[in-house]
Design a protein around this motif. Structure first.
Motif, short mmCIF file in Angstrom:
data_model
loop_
_atom_site.label_atom_id
_atom_site.label_comp_id
_atom_site.label_asym_id
_atom_site.label_seq_id
_atom_site.Cartn_x
_atom_site.Cartn_y
_atom_site.Cartn_z
N SER A 96 0.85 -1.19 0.00
CA SER A 96 0.00 0.00 0.00
C SER A 96 0.88 1.24 0.00
O SER A 96 1.73 1.40 0.88
N GLY A 98 1.73 5.35 0.26
CA GLY A 98 1.27 6.46 1.06
C GLY A 98 1.11 6.13 2.53
O GLY A 98 1.51 5.07 3.02
N ASP A 99 0.48 7.06 3.24
CA ASP A 99 0.26 6.92 4.68
C ASP A 99 -0.96 6.03 4.96
O ASP A 99 -1.86 5.92 4.13
N LYS A 100 -0.97 5.40 6.11
CA LYS A 100 -2.07 4.53 6.48
C LYS A 100 -3.39 5.28 6.52
O LYS A 100 -4.44 4.75 6.15
N ASN A 101 -3.33 6.55 6.94
CA ASN A 101 -4.55 7.35 7.02
C ASN A 101 -5.11 7.71 5.65
O ASN A 101 -6.23 8.23 5.54
N ASP A 102 -4.34 7.47 4.60
CA ASP A 102 -4.83 7.74 3.24
C ASP A 102 -5.83 6.67 2.79
O ASP A 102 -6.57 6.88 1.83
N HIS A 103 -5.82 5.53 3.49
CA HIS A 103 -6.75 4.42 3.20
C HIS A 103 -6.63 3.94 1.74
O HIS A 103 -7.64 3.60 1.11
N ASN A 104 -5.42 3.94 1.23
CA ASN A 104 -5.21 3.41 -0.12
C ASN A 104 -5.37 1.90 -0.13
O ASN A 104 -5.03 1.22 0.85
N SER A 106 -4.41 -1.93 -1.41
CA SER A 106 -3.12 -2.57 -1.61
C SER A 106 -3.06 -3.23 -2.98
O SER A 106 -4.08 -3.51 -3.60
#
Length: 302
Positions: A96, A98-104, A106
């Motif tokens: 994944s 970006g940042d975890k908070n971006d909720h991208n 995987s």
């Protein structure tokens, strides 16, 4: 004496030999084999990137919900070439950006690969056509606990992750940005959507337009692309995902027809004319500093 096997004895995992790509992908956004070493994963190389390559099975399975392709992370420009038939050993990973908070979401890949070339030349799989009516869900594109390729656009595109896809013809509904990306809508869906006179695709509360797709072109593609432009020749590429968007990473430069300019109606100026203006309040919040609210109010009034 009877031999008794303790239930506490560690279970030895069987080697995952000759596993198919579709089994690694599974019918979900994450592989059921994450963290496991797999051996002899076969497929034809379809495209090279700076840090790896995509490979796709020649023979599809009977499940439409599982992708037939994945990404092989080499960490450097790979030595294989498109068209080679290879077998790969590697560790299944879900990457994944970006940042975890971006909720991208995987992407399924094989890490630390060991690559064996089986055949120098193999036939490419036929691209999946995006745009045939009844294939792409037409209303919702969202993260959900249920995996449904017929109702959810995110799930549908996940089922084609890293596969060869194409759009036969369509219209540009989002201008090219600084990253050489723009949105298109297949011809088959134009009459099914609310498109403005200038060619913009309108979104509504009940229609998030999952049938539109981002086109990601190489830096060598320098043509200007605007809303309302058409393309008559197929756009072919790899279905990829990054920064919140599924996209087609083009194998060759698209051919965009920018000569079909849209006529913008001119407003005749009269003595009693009404001036009309728009103001973007997307980032406006009632929790903003009151001085900012007052400043914006003065801009609108004056």
């Amino acid at each position: 004496l009877a031999l008794v096997t303790s239930a506490c004895s560690p279970q030895v995992k069987q080697p995952l030999n000759n596993i198919k790509i579709s089994e690694i992908q599974g019918c979900s956004h994450e592989s059921p084999y994450v963290g496991q070493k797999v051996y002899g994963v076969e497929g034809v190389v379809t495209h090279k990137f700076s840090n790896g390559f995509t490979m796709q099975s020649i023979d599809n399975d009977s499940q439409d919900c599982s992708s037939e392709a994945l990404f092989v992370m080499t960490g450097e420009y790979p030595s294989v070439y498109p068209g080679q038939f290879v077998a790969v050993d590697g560790v299944v990973n879900e990457y994944s950006a970006g940042d975890k908070n971006d909720h991208n979401l995987s992407r399924t890949e094989l890490d630390n690969p060991k690559i064996k070339i089986i055949k120098e030349k193999a036939s490419f799989p036929n691209p999946i056509t995006l745009g045939k009516m009844g294939t792409v869900p037409m209303n919702f594109i969202k993260q959900s606990n249920e995996f449904d390729i017929h109702e959810n656009g995110l799930d549908y595109y996940e089922s084609l992750e890293f596969m060869l896809v194409e759009i036969s013809r369509g219209i540009v509904v989002g201008p090219k940005n600084t990253y050489n990306e723009f949105f298109v809508l297949p011809d088959e869906y134009i009459k099914e959507n609310n498109i403005s006179e200038l060619g913009a695709l309108n979104e509504s509360q009940l229609d998030q337009n999952p049938e539109k797709i981002m086109i990601d072109t190489a830096s060598s593609f320098t043509q200007k692309v605007n809303v309302g432009d058409h393309f008559e020749k197929p756009i072919v590429g790899i279905l990829d995902y990054s920064f919140g968007n599924y996209k087609i990473w083009t194998i060759s430069s698209p051919v965009i027809d920018s000569h079909k300019t849209l006529k913008v109606p001119l407003l005749e100026i009269e003595g009693k004319a009404l001036s009309v203006a728009s103001y973007n309040v997307e980032n406006l919040s009632r929790f903003d500093d009151q001085s900012r609210i007052k400043k914006i109010g003065c801009q609108i009034v004056e």
